[in-house]
Motif scaffolding. Structure first.
Motif, mmCIF file in Angstrom:
data_model
loop_
_atom_site.group_PDB
_atom_site.id
_atom_site.type_symbol
_atom_site.label_atom_id
_atom_site.label_comp_id
_atom_site.label_asym_id
_atom_site.label_seq_id
_atom_site.Cartn_x
_atom_site.Cartn_y
_atom_site.Cartn_z
ATOM 1 N N LYS A 1 0.856 -1.191 0.000
ATOM 2 C CA LYS A 1 0.000 0.000 0.000
ATOM 3 C C LYS A 1 0.891 1.240 0.000
ATOM 4 C CE LYS A 1 -3.710 -2.477 0.493
ATOM 5 N NZ LYS A 1 -4.465 -2.787 -0.684
ATOM 6 N N ASN A 2 0.320 2.390 -0.349
ATOM 7 C CA ASN A 2 1.094 3.622 -0.411
ATOM 8 C C ASN A 2 1.822 3.917 0.895
ATOM 9 O OD1 ASN A 2 0.191 3.886 -2.998
ATOM 10 N ND2 ASN A 2 -1.080 5.676 -2.631
ATOM 11 N N ARG A 3 1.189 3.672 2.018
ATOM 12 C CA ARG A 3 1.796 3.919 3.329
ATOM 13 C C ARG A 3 3.058 3.068 3.506
ATOM 14 N NH1 ARG A 3 -2.366 2.616 6.728
ATOM 15 N NH2 ARG A 3 -3.169 4.710 6.425
ATOM 16 N N MET B 1 10.660 3.897 0.489
ATOM 17 C CA MET B 1 11.323 4.863 -0.387
ATOM 18 C C MET B 1 11.814 6.063 0.430
ATOM 19 S SD MET B 1 8.890 4.798 -3.767
ATOM 20 C CE MET B 1 9.998 5.850 -4.702
ATOM 21 N N THR B 2 12.933 6.628 -0.011
ATOM 22 C CA THR B 2 13.488 7.778 0.702
ATOM 23 C C THR B 2 13.807 8.915 -0.266
ATOM 24 O OG1 THR B 2 15.730 6.890 0.505
ATOM 25 C CG2 THR B 2 14.531 6.354 2.519
ATOM 26 N N ASP B 3 13.902 10.116 0.294
ATOM 27 C CA ASP B 3 14.322 11.254 -0.515
ATOM 28 C C ASP B 3 15.839 11.286 -0.591
ATOM 29 O OD1 ASP B 3 15.277 12.374 1.873
ATOM 30 O OD2 ASP B 3 13.621 13.793 2.066
ATOM 31 N N ARG B 4 16.392 12.285 -1.232
ATOM 32 C CA ARG B 4 17.857 12.325 -1.417
ATOM 33 C C ARG B 4 18.622 12.490 -0.119
ATOM 34 N NH1 ARG B 4 17.343 18.043 -4.476
ATOM 35 N NH2 ARG B 4 15.336 17.186 -4.853
ATOM 36 N N THR C 1 3.320 11.844 -1.372
ATOM 37 C CA THR C 1 4.288 11.818 -2.465
ATOM 38 C C THR C 1 4.157 10.522 -3.251
ATOM 39 O OG1 THR C 1 5.829 13.238 -1.261
ATOM 40 C CG2 THR C 1 6.750 11.891 -3.036
ATOM 41 N N VAL C 2 4.038 9.408 -2.549
ATOM 42 C CA VAL C 2 3.870 8.116 -3.219
ATOM 43 C C VAL C 2 2.572 8.112 -4.025
ATOM 44 C CG1 VAL C 2 3.553 5.634 -2.881
ATOM 45 C CG2 VAL C 2 5.264 6.875 -1.531
#
Length: 82
Positions: A20-22, A28-31, A40-41
């Motif tokens: 699921k998106n959560r 996933m991570t940002d830079r 964001t997802v």
């Protein structure tokens, strides 16, 4: 068809595995190494839907099926299931 961004493809591949998106946001991570927000997802998945021309009223199954048929992702495997 427009190309998927790296993050859009990763989000799609994780959604194809049933996350699921959560759950995807936690992976996933940002830079800077921080987890992404669920919003964001959701934006990534919405953009994938638009690029693959899969309407919002269709569930994730149809999105994944379209991506597999267009050879954007491979069919997910059932790793760890005996």
């Amino acid at each position: 068809m427009k190309r998927l961004s790296k993050n859009e493809k990763i989000a799609l591949e994780l959604a194809a595995k049933g996350l699921k998106n959560r759950e995807i946001a936690k992976i996933m991570t940002d830079r800077n190494g921080n987890p992404l927000s669920e919003k964001t997802v959701s934006t990534y998945i919405r953009r994938v839907r638009s690029k693959l021309e899969v309407s919002l009223d269709k569930n994730t199954y149809f999105l994944v099926k379209a991506a597999i048929m267009k050879e954007i992702i491979e069919e997910p495997t059932l790793d760890g299931i005996d």
